[in-house]
Design a protein around this motif. Structure first.
Motif, PDB file in Angstrom:
ATOM      1  N   LEU A 294      -7.808   0.289   4.730  1.00 60.45           N
ATOM      2  CA  LEU A 294      -6.846   0.237   3.812  1.00 60.45           C
ATOM      3  C   LEU A 294      -5.951   1.606   4.197  1.00 60.45           C
ATOM      4  CD1 LEU A 294     -11.001   1.195   2.492  1.00 60.45           C
ATOM      5  CD2 LEU A 294      -9.302  -1.117   2.494  1.00 60.45           C
ATOM      6  N   LEU A 295      -5.342   0.934   5.316  1.00 52.43           N
ATOM      7  CA  LEU A 295      -3.755   2.003   5.084  1.00 52.43           C
ATOM      8  C   LEU A 295      -3.135   2.332   4.186  1.00 52.43           C
ATOM      9  CD1 LEU A 295      -2.689   3.214   7.986  1.00 52.43           C
ATOM     10  CD2 LEU A 295      -1.543   1.495   7.928  1.00 52.43           C
ATOM     11  N   THR A 296      -3.034   1.331   3.312  1.00 52.66           N
ATOM     12  CA  THR A 296      -2.192   1.349   2.146  1.00 52.66           C
ATOM     13  C   THR A 296      -2.807   2.769   0.712  1.00 52.66           C
ATOM     14  OG1 THR A 296      -3.167   0.144   0.896  1.00 52.66           O
ATOM     15  CG2 THR A 296      -0.864  -0.713   2.078  1.00 52.66           C
ATOM     16  N   ARG A 297      -3.849   2.654   0.966  1.00 52.20           N
ATOM     17  CA  ARG A 297      -4.220   3.970   0.536  1.00 52.20           C
ATOM     18  C   ARG A 297      -4.497   6.013   0.440  1.00 52.20           C
ATOM     19  NH1 ARG A 297     -10.442   1.865  -1.624  1.00 52.20           N
ATOM     20  NH2 ARG A 297     -10.253   0.581  -2.439  1.00 52.20           N
TER      21      ARG A 297
ATOM     22  N   ASN B 236       1.614   9.504   2.241  1.00 58.51           N
ATOM     23  CA  ASN B 236       2.580   9.138   3.579  1.00 58.51           C
ATOM     24  C   ASN B 236       2.352   9.769   4.921  1.00 58.51           C
ATOM     25  OD1 ASN B 236       3.589   7.081   1.813  1.00 58.51           O
ATOM     26  ND2 ASN B 236       4.705   8.623   0.636  1.00 58.51           N
ATOM     27  N   GLU B 237       1.917  11.312   4.120  1.00 60.43           N
ATOM     28  CA  GLU B 237       2.056  11.676   5.519  1.00 60.43           C
ATOM     29  C   GLU B 237       0.565  11.870   6.396  1.00 60.43           C
ATOM     30  OE1 GLU B 237       0.601  16.892   6.391  1.00 60.43           O
ATOM     31  OE2 GLU B 237       0.915  15.885   4.658  1.00 60.43           O
ATOM     32  N   ASP B 238      -0.470  11.157   6.103  1.00 58.12           N
ATOM     33  CA  ASP B 238      -1.360  11.064   6.929  1.00 58.12           C
ATOM     34  C   ASP B 238      -1.187   9.041   7.608  1.00 58.12           C
ATOM     35  OD1 ASP B 238      -3.394  13.038   5.759  1.00 58.12           O
ATOM     36  OD2 ASP B 238      -4.238  11.564   4.690  1.00 58.12           O
ATOM     37  N   ILE B 239      -0.006   8.438   6.644  1.00 55.81           N
ATOM     38  CA  ILE B 239      -0.134   6.836   7.429  1.00 55.81           C
ATOM     39  C   ILE B 239       1.129   7.056   8.451  1.00 55.81           C
ATOM     40  CG2 ILE B 239       1.483   5.235   6.763  1.00 55.81           C
ATOM     41  CD1 ILE B 239       0.697   4.893   4.067  1.00 55.81           C
ATOM     42  N   GLU B 240       1.654   8.702   8.752  1.00 55.85           N
ATOM     43  CA  GLU B 240       2.319   8.535   9.991  1.00 55.85           C
ATOM     44  C   GLU B 240       1.898   9.087  10.660  1.00 55.85           C
ATOM     45  OE1 GLU B 240       6.732   9.863  11.686  1.00 55.85           O
ATOM     46  OE2 GLU B 240       6.650  10.271   9.608  1.00 55.85           O
ATOM     47  N   TYR B 241       0.773   9.954  10.056  1.00 52.67           N
ATOM     48  CA  TYR B 241      -0.490  11.075  11.157  1.00 52.67           C
ATOM     49  C   TYR B 241      -0.793   9.702  12.112  1.00 52.67           C
ATOM     50  CZ  TYR B 241      -3.838  13.363  13.375  1.00 52.67           C
ATOM     51  OH  TYR B 241      -5.072  14.600  14.029  1.00 52.67           O
TER      52      TYR B 241
ATOM     53  N   SER C 148     -11.526   2.265   7.060  1.00 52.03           N
ATOM     54  CA  SER C 148     -12.080   2.725   5.649  1.00 52.03           C
ATOM     55  C   SER C 148     -11.090   4.229   5.378  1.00 52.03           C
ATOM     56  CB  SER C 148     -12.854   2.739   5.555  1.00 52.03           C
ATOM     57  OG  SER C 148     -13.883   3.690   6.201  1.00 52.03           O
ATOM     58  N   PHE C 149     -10.912   4.588   6.419  1.00 50.93           N
ATOM     59  CA  PHE C 149     -10.206   5.913   6.226  1.00 50.93           C
ATOM     60  C   PHE C 149     -11.376   6.747   5.720  1.00 50.93           C
ATOM     61  CE2 PHE C 149      -6.820   3.297   7.152  1.00 50.93           C
ATOM     62  CZ  PHE C 149      -6.378   4.345   8.176  1.00 50.93           C
ATOM     63  N   ASN C 150     -12.687   6.389   5.397  1.00 53.66           N
ATOM     64  CA  ASN C 150     -13.804   7.482   4.583  1.00 53.66           C
ATOM     65  C   ASN C 150     -13.679   7.739   3.201  1.00 53.66           C
ATOM     66  OD1 ASN C 150     -13.525   9.282   7.737  1.00 53.66           O
ATOM     67  ND2 ASN C 150     -15.560   8.308   6.864  1.00 53.66           N
TER      68      ASN C 150
ATOM     69  N   GLY D 118      -3.102  -4.556   5.470  1.00 53.66           N
ATOM     70  CA  GLY D 118      -2.311  -5.476   4.206  1.00 53.66           C
ATOM     71  C   GLY D 118      -2.551  -5.058   2.731  1.00 53.66           C
ATOM     72  N   PRO D 119      -2.334  -5.611   2.357  1.00 51.40           N
ATOM     73  CA  PRO D 119      -1.952  -4.740   0.886  1.00 51.40           C
ATOM     74  C   PRO D 119      -3.431  -5.241   0.415  1.00 51.40           C
ATOM     75  CG  PRO D 119       0.316  -6.797   1.567  1.00 51.40           C
ATOM     76  CD  PRO D 119      -1.143  -6.731   2.186  1.00 51.40           C
ATOM     77  N   GLU D 120      -3.927  -4.507  -1.060  1.00 51.30           N
ATOM     78  CA  GLU D 120      -4.894  -4.393  -1.514  1.00 51.30           C
ATOM     79  C   GLU D 120      -5.130  -5.324  -2.627  1.00 51.30           C
ATOM     80  OE1 GLU D 120      -7.228  -0.734  -1.114  1.00 51.30           O
ATOM     81  OE2 GLU D 120      -5.366  -0.076  -0.403  1.00 51.30           O
ATOM     82  N   SER D 121      -4.147  -5.850  -3.032  1.00 50.27           N
ATOM     83  CA  SER D 121      -3.951  -6.035  -4.138  1.00 50.27           C
ATOM     84  C   SER D 121      -3.114  -7.162  -5.059  1.00 50.27           C
ATOM     85  CB  SER D 121      -4.698  -6.078  -5.694  1.00 50.27           C
ATOM     86  OG  SER D 121      -3.817  -4.387  -5.617  1.00 50.27           O
ATOM     87  N   ASP D 122      -3.414  -7.466  -5.878  1.00 54.58           N
ATOM     88  CA  ASP D 122      -1.668  -8.873  -6.921  1.00 54.58           C
ATOM     89  C   ASP D 122      -1.274  -8.040  -8.443  1.00 54.58           C
ATOM     90  OD1 ASP D 122      -0.135 -10.244  -6.691  1.00 54.58           O
ATOM     91  OD2 ASP D 122      -1.262 -12.389  -8.044  1.00 54.58           O
ATOM     92  N   PRO D 123      -0.635  -7.427  -8.392  1.00 55.93           N
ATOM     93  CA  PRO D 123       0.174  -7.168  -7.307  1.00 55.93           C
ATOM     94  C   PRO D 123       0.721  -6.590  -6.868  1.00 55.93           C
ATOM     95  CG  PRO D 123       0.933  -6.256  -9.581  1.00 55.93           C
ATOM     96  CD  PRO D 123      -0.152  -6.893  -9.846  1.00 55.93           C
ATOM     97  N   VAL D 124       1.841  -6.995  -5.912  1.00 52.05           N
ATOM     98  CA  VAL D 124       1.310  -5.831  -4.346  1.00 52.05           C
ATOM     99  C   VAL D 124       2.777  -4.755  -4.593  1.00 52.05           C
ATOM    100  CG1 VAL D 124       2.683  -5.775  -1.834  1.00 52.05           C
ATOM    101  CG2 VAL D 124       1.261  -8.552  -3.266  1.00 52.05           C
ATOM    102  N   ASP D 125       2.272  -4.080  -3.607  1.00 55.70           N
ATOM    103  CA  ASP D 125       3.496  -2.960  -3.726  1.00 55.70           C
ATOM    104  C   ASP D 125       4.437  -3.148  -2.925  1.00 55.70           C
ATOM    105  OD1 ASP D 125       3.480   0.967  -4.348  1.00 55.70           O
ATOM    106  OD2 ASP D 125       4.826  -0.668  -3.534  1.00 55.70           O
ATOM    107  N   PHE D 126       5.238  -3.366  -3.093  1.00 54.42           N
ATOM    108  CA  PHE D 126       6.077  -4.180  -1.930  1.00 54.42           C
ATOM    109  C   PHE D 126       6.854  -2.764  -1.414  1.00 54.42           C
ATOM    110  CE2 PHE D 126       5.676  -8.308  -3.670  1.00 54.42           C
ATOM    111  CZ  PHE D 126       5.175  -8.723  -2.462  1.00 54.42           C
ATOM    112  N   GLU D 127       7.259  -2.330  -2.360  1.00 52.37           N
ATOM    113  CA  GLU D 127       8.458  -0.407  -1.519  1.00 52.37           C
ATOM    114  C   GLU D 127       7.250  -0.030  -0.327  1.00 52.37           C
ATOM    115  OE1 GLU D 127      10.048   3.125  -3.161  1.00 52.37           O
ATOM    116  OE2 GLU D 127       8.960   1.868  -4.270  1.00 52.37           O
ATOM    117  N   GLN D 128       6.041  -0.196  -0.906  1.00 50.29           N
ATOM    118  CA  GLN D 128       5.156   0.747  -0.331  1.00 50.29           C
ATOM    119  C   GLN D 128       4.793  -0.292   1.283  1.00 50.29           C
ATOM    120  OE1 GLN D 128       1.067   0.724  -0.552  1.00 50.29           O
ATOM    121  NE2 GLN D 128       0.516   3.123   0.284  1.00 50.29           N
TER     122      GLN D 128
END
Length: 999
Positions: free
Chosen positions: A729-732, A735-740, A955-957, A756-766
C-alpha cells in the motif's frame, strides 16, 4: 513583587561556555601531594620569558600551575594573607557542599528558613531571599529592590550570606568547616583561616597562601574531584559557574532599606560596582559579555574563570581549555572593573600575557609509560609525530577494522567467557597490525552480536562505569598503545541505550568515559560518541537527533579537550552539516553504499579540511578490497566490518584469515610500492566486484535484471541477489513518507520494493514518481498486478487492459525487477477461484503483450508455490515463488521447487511475519529467530532471492476504518518502528551475505 527568580538567572548556561570547565582530568594533569610537583615551564608548554613579564606586571607574589604541576612562582609562596572578595567563590562552594550533605535542600531555599529574623524584618521582601540571590548579588538586602529585581555588589548581603551559612547551617566554627571540606582533603600546605584579621574584625575574610589558593583552583578545574575522590558532585560545580546573571539585569538604585540589627559588612558597601550582569555566577567572574556586547576580558578565552578581590590585587584565575591556573596576591593591579570597555587595563594586559605564554596546548600523557600518541595535521593523521604510511597510497590515512566484539559480554547468558574472548583478539592483534591496520574500533556498548536481547554495556543506568567491563577495555587500549596503533572508542550503541535512566544519564556517561580516558593517560584514543546516530534502534532522542550529537561532542571536548571527538552516521556515508562541523574528524559508514557512490560521499565532506574516516563497511572479499582502494584513492580512511567473522557470535579473530582479499588490499595500500612481496597479479587493475548481493551495477545505474540458470543477474553480467520488501500500500502514503520509507530500506541494504497500483484507473503520474525515487536510490520495483481492487474488494473487470496499461507505461524503465500476479487468495475470500484464475491469465497476457521480455511470477498462497497455485502454465512463469507464513522449517517446500523442472530461480516471498501476535501460527508472536531460521534455510538451500514481509509495513497501519490493510497484530506496531525490526533491516542482509557467489 516582581522577581527574576532562578529561571531568569539561569538564562545563560553551559552552552555559551563550551570549554568552561574540565569535568575530568587533562591527560597530563596530576594532583599535588604534601607539596606541589614541579616542572619546568617549557616542559609544560609555557614560555618562561613571558611568565617573567607577567610576574613583573603583576608584582606581589604568585604562582602558575599547568597540568597539575607548579611551573613558575614569584614571591613568598608560603605567606598566608587576606584574599578579599576572592573568598566569595569559596563561600559559594561551601554552600553546594551543604546542599550535597542535605543541610540545605536547594540553592533556591529561602535563607529565612535558617535565619528567621529576616521574616521579622520584612516577610514579603527579605523573608523571600534565597541562597541563589545572595550568590548572584541580587538579594536586594538593605536596598529598596526586592530579591531578584536588581544587581548590587553588596558586602552587607555577603556578610549575611557568610553568617547564615556558617552559624546557622553548618554550626561548627567556620575554620572547622573550611578544614573539613577543603583544607584537609585538598592538603593545604600553609596556615588558613576565615578570620584573616582576627575573630572580631570582619569574619569571613579568608587568609590563604597563593599556592594553597591554586589547590582550590585545581579542585574547581576538575569539577569537584581531587585525586581519585569526587568530593563535590560535578553537577554542583557546573551549576555554580554557569548560572550567569543575565546581561540585561537592572542595576540597583542605591536607595537603602532596613537591615537586621547590628548588621555588619565583610568589607565594602551595599553597591560596590555596577559591573556584574553578564559576568557573575555564584560569586565567580566568567568571561561573558554585558548588555552592550563588551566581554569582561577581551583578550581572554570564553572559558576563563576568576575569583577576584580588591579589583585585581588578589586573584585566582582558571582557564580550563589550557589546563592553566594562576594565583596571586598583593598585586599592583586594581582596574578589574574597567576591563570590559578598556583592553589596555593592567588586568587585561595580564590576561594577554597568560595567553601569550602558552606555546604548546598539547599536554603530554599523564602516564609516562604510554607509547603512542595520535594527532591530526590538517586532514592527515600522525602517530607519534610521524605521518601514517609515508610513501604508500594510504599516506596520512588511518586504515582500520571494527572489533567491537573484542570486549563483548552478555549479562543475559552465562555460557560466554568474556575474558577468553578478549584474549583471542589480543593474540591476533599483531597480525592485523602487520597487514597495515593502524586503528581498531571498540565500543562501550556495541555491537549487535547477531541475535537479539543481549545486554552488553559498560554503563550502569545512571551513566557510571562498570569496572569489570572497563578492565577489558583497558586491556585492548593498552595493547593498541603497545603496538603503536589507535583505538576508536565508541560510547553508545543502538539496542543498548535503553538501559539509561534519561538524557542526564547519557551526559554522565560521556563525562565518566572521558574522565576515565584522561585519568588513564591515553593519547592513542579518539572517541566516537554514537555508532550510527539517528538509527531507529535508539531509545534516547539525544542519540537520534543531530542536535543531541553536537551537544555530546561539545560536552566530551569540554571534559577532555585534548582527545579528538566525533560521531558516526549511518550506512549511507553522510553526516548532517552541524555534526560534521562540530567533529574533530568525520566518521562515516559505507555499509550499503555502492562502490560507485563512495567518491561522491567523500567529496561532500572534503570542504571542511578534516580527516574523513570510514570506520565501518560491511563489504567483504573482493568487493571490500575494491571499496578500500576507492576510498583511499579519494583521500579517506577505510575500515572493514567483517560482520559474520568478527562481530556475529561466535566471534572469530584469525588475523588476515578473517578476509584474505581485504587484508591483502590493506597491505598493498599501506606499503610503499616495491617494498613488499606482493604477487604481481595482485597489483593489477582491480576486478569489479561480483557477489550475489551486489546492489545494481558498478556504473551507478539500475540495469535490467535477467535470469542465469538458478539465479538472477544484471544484463551486463553482474550477479544480483534480490533483497526485497513488501510494501503493497505504498501509494497511499504522502510523498514525504514514501521517501522516508525508501531511503530507510536503501540504507538497510534492500534492493527491491514490492508494491502495486491499487485500482483501475491507475495514477500513472504517482507510479512514475515512485519509480523515479527508487531509481534515485539505485533500487528496483517489483510491481504487483492484482486481480482485485484493494480499495473496493471487488474483482477488476478487465485485467488484460489493466495489466497492459501498467506494463506499457513502464516498459522503457530499467529498474522494474519483475511483475507479480496476485489475487487468487483474496484478502477477504472474495470471488470465485476459477474466475480469479481466469483474470490472472488475462493479466499475464496483458503484461507479456506490452513488455514481453520482463520477468513475471505469481504471489502464491502460504505454504504453496506459484506452480501449484496460479492456474497459469508454470512454463509461462519466469521464476518460482514460494510463500510460507507459518513458523518452522521451510526446507521441504524449497527443495520441491529447487528440484522441479524446468530449472528456474526460486524466490522466498514473505517468510514468517516478525512481531505479529497470533499471526502466521505464532501463538505469542513470531520472533526474529523464526524469521532467521527461514532465511537461513533459504540461503543455504540456494534460493535466488528473499522478500521480507511485515503487516505494519505493507499496510503502513492504514485502513483502520475496516477497509483492506489494517495491521492485524494486537500490538499495532507503528510502521516506522517496524521498519527497524532486526529481521527487516541489517540482520537480514547480513544473513543473506553468507551465500557464496556462483560460477
Amino acid at each position: 513583587m516582581k522577581t527574576m527568580g532562578w529561571i531568569g538567572i539561569c538564562a545563560l548556561t553551559m552552552a555559551l561556555f563550551p570549554a568552561m570547565i574540565s569535568q575530568g582530568d587533562s591527560p597530563r594533569s596530576v594532583f599535588p601531594g604534601d607539596e606541589w610537583d614541579t616542572m619546568a615551564p617549557e616542559e609544560a608548554g609555557l614560555d618562561e620569558a613571558v611568565l617573567e613579564r607577567l610576574a613583573e606586571l603583576v608584582g606581589g607574589r604568585g604562582c602558575v600551575v599547568r597540568h597539575g604541576h607548579m611551573v613558575y612562582s614569584w614571591g613568598e609562596q608560603e605567606r598566608s594573607a587576606d584574599v578579599a572578595s576572592a573568598f566569595k567563590p569559596v563561600l559559594s562552594t561551601l554552600l553546594f557542599f551543604a546542599v550535597q550533605d542535605g543541610l540545605i535542600t536547594s540553592p533556591d531555599d529561602r535563607v529565612s528558613e535558617h535565619e528567621p529574623r529576616l521574616l521579622e524584618l520584612d516577610p514579603d521582601k527579605d523573608g523571600q531571599i534565597t541562597w541563589t540571590h545572595l550568590g548572584s548579588q541580587t538579594s536586594g538586602y538593605g536596598l529598596a529592590e526586592g530579591p531578584g529585581e536588581a544587581y548590587a555588589y553588596n558586602d552587607y548581603a555577603l556578610a549575611l550570606y557568610y553568617d547564615a551559612l556558617m552559624d546557622k547551617v553548618f554550626e561548627p566554627h567556620a575554620d572547622e568547616v573550611l578544614a573539613r571540606y577543603m583544607g584537609d582533603p585538598l592538603g593545604f600546605e600553609d596556615a588558613y583561616t576565615f578570620e584573616a584579621f582576627g575573630p572580631h574584625d570582619r569574619p569571613g575574610r579568608l587568609a590563604l597562601s597563593v599556592r594553597d589558593f591554586a589547590r582550590f583552583g585545581q579542585f574547581i578545574l576538575h569539577q569537584g574531584r581531587w585525586g581519585e575522590e569526587q568530593l563535590l558532585a560535578p553537577e554542583y560545580v557546573e551549576e555554580m559557574i554557569t548560572t550567569v546573571l543575565p546581561a540585561d539585569t537592572p542595576i540597583a538604585s542605591g536607595e537603602e532599606a532596613p537591615m537586621l540589627e547590628n548588621q555588619r559588612t565583610v568589607g565594602g558597601g551595599r553597591t560596590g560596582t555596577d559591573v556584574g550582569p553578564g559576568f557573575y555566577s555564584f560569586n565567580w567572574w566568567v568571561n561573558g559579555v554585558d548588555r552592550d556586547g563588551n566581554r569582561l576580558y577581551q583578550d581572554g578565552p570564553t572559558d576563563l574563570l576568576l575569583a577576584g578581590g580588591h579589583g585585581g590585587r588578589r586573584n585566582l584565575w582558571i582557564i580550563p581549555s589550557l589546563d592553566l591556573i594562576i594565583s596571586w596576591n598583593d598585586s599592583r593591579i586594581t582596574d578589574h572593573d574597567d576591563s570590559p570597555t578598556n583592553p589596555d587595563t593592567l588586568s587585561n594586559q595580564a590576561v594577554r600575557l597568560m595567553m601569550e605564554a602558552v606555546i604548546n596546548s598539547e599536554p603530554e600523557p599523564a602516564n609516562p609509560n604510554r607509547h603512542t600518541t595520535v594527532t591530526i595535521d590538517g586532514d592527515r593523521w600522525r602517530i607519534n609525530g610521524e605521518i601514517t604510511y609515508p610513501g604508500a597510497p594510504a599516506e596520512g590515512l588511518l586504515m582500520n577494522v571494527r572489533m567491537v566484539s573484542a570486549t563483548f559480554e552478555d549479562r543475559n547468558r552465562d555460557d560466554f567467557d568474556a575474558d577468553a574472548n578478549t584474549d583471542a583478539f589480543l593474540a591476533a592483534l599483531p597480525e592485523y597490525v602487520d597487514y597495515g591496520v593502524r586503528a581498531f574500533t571498540f565500543c562501550l556498548q556495541g555491537g549487535f552480536p547477531g541475535y537479539e536481547d543481549a545486554l552488553n554495556s559498560a554503563f550502569n543506568p545512571d551513566g557510571t562505569l562498570r569496572p569489570d567491563y572497563m578492565a577489558r577495555i583497558e586491556r585492548v587500549l593498552d595493547a593498541c598503545d603497545e603496538h603503536g596503533v589507535v583505538a576508536i572508542l565508541g560510547l553508545f550503541y543502538q539496542r543498548q541505550d535503553g538501559l539509561f535512566e534519561n538524557a542526564d544519564a547519557l551526559r554522565n556517561g560521556v563525562r565518566n568515559a572521558m574522565v576515565w580516558l584522561t585519568e588513564k593517560g591515553y593519547r592513542n584514543v579518539v572517541v566516537e560518541i554514537t555508532n550510527e546516530y539517528g538509527h531507529h534502534g535508539f531509545d534516547q532522542d539525544m542519540l537520534r537527533q543531530p542536535e543531541g550529537q553536537v551537544e555530546l561532542i561539545e560536552l566530551a571536548r569540554s571534559v577532555a579537550p585534548d582527545i579528538y571527538v566525533s560521531t558516526s552516521g549511518g550506512g549511507g556515508g553522510t553526516l548532517h552539516d552541524e555534526v560534521a562541523e562540530a567533529s574533530d574528524f568525520m566518521l562515516i559508514h559505507f555499509n550499503h553504499t555502492a562502490l560507485e557512490d563512495i567518491p561522491d560521499r567523500i567529496e561532500r565532506l572534503r570542504h571542511l579540511g578534516r580527516p574523513i574516516v570510514c570506520n565501518e563497511d560491511d563489504k567483504i572479499g573482493e568487493e571490500g578490497a575494491e571499496a578500500a582502494r576507492i576510498t583511499v584513492e579519494h583521500g579517506a580512511s577505510w575500515g572493514l566490518m567483517a560482520f559474520d567473522v568478527n562481530q556475529a557470535y561466535p566471534f572469530v579473530f584469525d588475523g588476515a584469515a578473517d578476509d584474505p582479499p581485504v587484508y591483502e588490499a590493506l597491505k598493498e595500500l599501506t606499503t610503499v610500492p616495491g617494498n613488499h612481496d606482493a604477487n604481481p597479479a595482485e597489483t593489477e587493475e582491480p576486478v569489479a566486484a561480483s557477489t550475489p548481493f551486489e546492489r545494481g551495477s558498478i556504473q551507478g545505474k539500475t540495469p535490467r535484471i535477467t535470469i542465469a540458470d538458478r539465479h538472477f543477474e544484471t544484463v551486463d553480467g553482474q550477479p544480483f541477489f534480490p533483497i526485497a520488501d513488501t510494501a503493497w500500500l505504498l501509494t497511499r502514503l504522502s510523498n514525504e513518507d514514501i521517501e522516508y520509507y525508501i531511503s530507510a530500506r536503501s540504507d538497510q541494504g534492500f534492493n527491491i520494493i514490492k508494491f502495486g497500483p491499487e485500482s483501475d484507473p491507475v495514477d500513472f503520474e504517482q507510479l512514475n514518481a515512485i519509480l523515479d525515487l527508487l531509481d534515485k536510490y539505485n533500487m528496483y520495483a517489483e510491481l504487483y498486478i492484482p486481480a482485485y481492487d484493494y480499495n473496493a474488494d471487488v474483482l477488476i473487470e478487465s485485467n488484460y487492459d489493466y495489466a497492459h496499461a501498467i506494463a506499457e507505461s513502464v516498459k522503457e524503465r530499467s529498474n522494474i525487477f519483475a511483475y507479480t500476479l496476485e489475487g487468487l487468495d483474496s484478502p477477504y475470500g472474495k470471488g470465485n477461484v476459477e474466475s480469479m484464475r481466469a483474470r490472472l491469465a488475462e493479466a499475464h497476457r496483458g503484461l507479456k503483450t506490452a513488455d514481453p521480455t520482463r520477468l513475471i511470477t505469481h504471489h502464491p498462497r502460504s505454504g504453496h508455490s506459484v506452480v501449484d497455485h496460479s492456474g497459469v502454465d508454470p512454463a509461462s512463469m519466469d521464476f518460482y515463488s514460494v510463500h510460507r507464513c507459518n513458523p518452522g522449517s521451510i526446507q521441504g517446500l524449497l527443495d520441491a521447487e529447487l528440484n522441479r523442472t524446468p530449472v528456474k530461480p526460486v524466490f522466498l516471498t514473505e517468510p514468517v511475519y516478525e512481531g505479529q501476535g497470533n499471526m502466521c501460527g505464532c501463538q505469542h508472536g513470531c520472533t526474529a529467530d523464526h524469521v532467521f531460521q527461514q532465511i537461513d534455510e533459504a540461503v543455504e538451500s540456494g534460493a535466488a532471492g528473499i522478500s521480507y514481509g511485515h503487516y505494519s509495513i505493507w499496510s503502513f497501519n492504514l485502513g483502520t476504518d475496516g477497509t483492506w490493510g489494517p495491521d492485524p497484530s494486537p500490538e499495532g506496531t507503528p510502521w516506522r518502528d517496524a521498519l527497524h525490526l532486526s529481521a527487516g533491516a541489517e540482520r537480514m542482509v547480513q544473513l543473506i551475505q553468507r551465500m557464496p557467489a556462483w560460477d
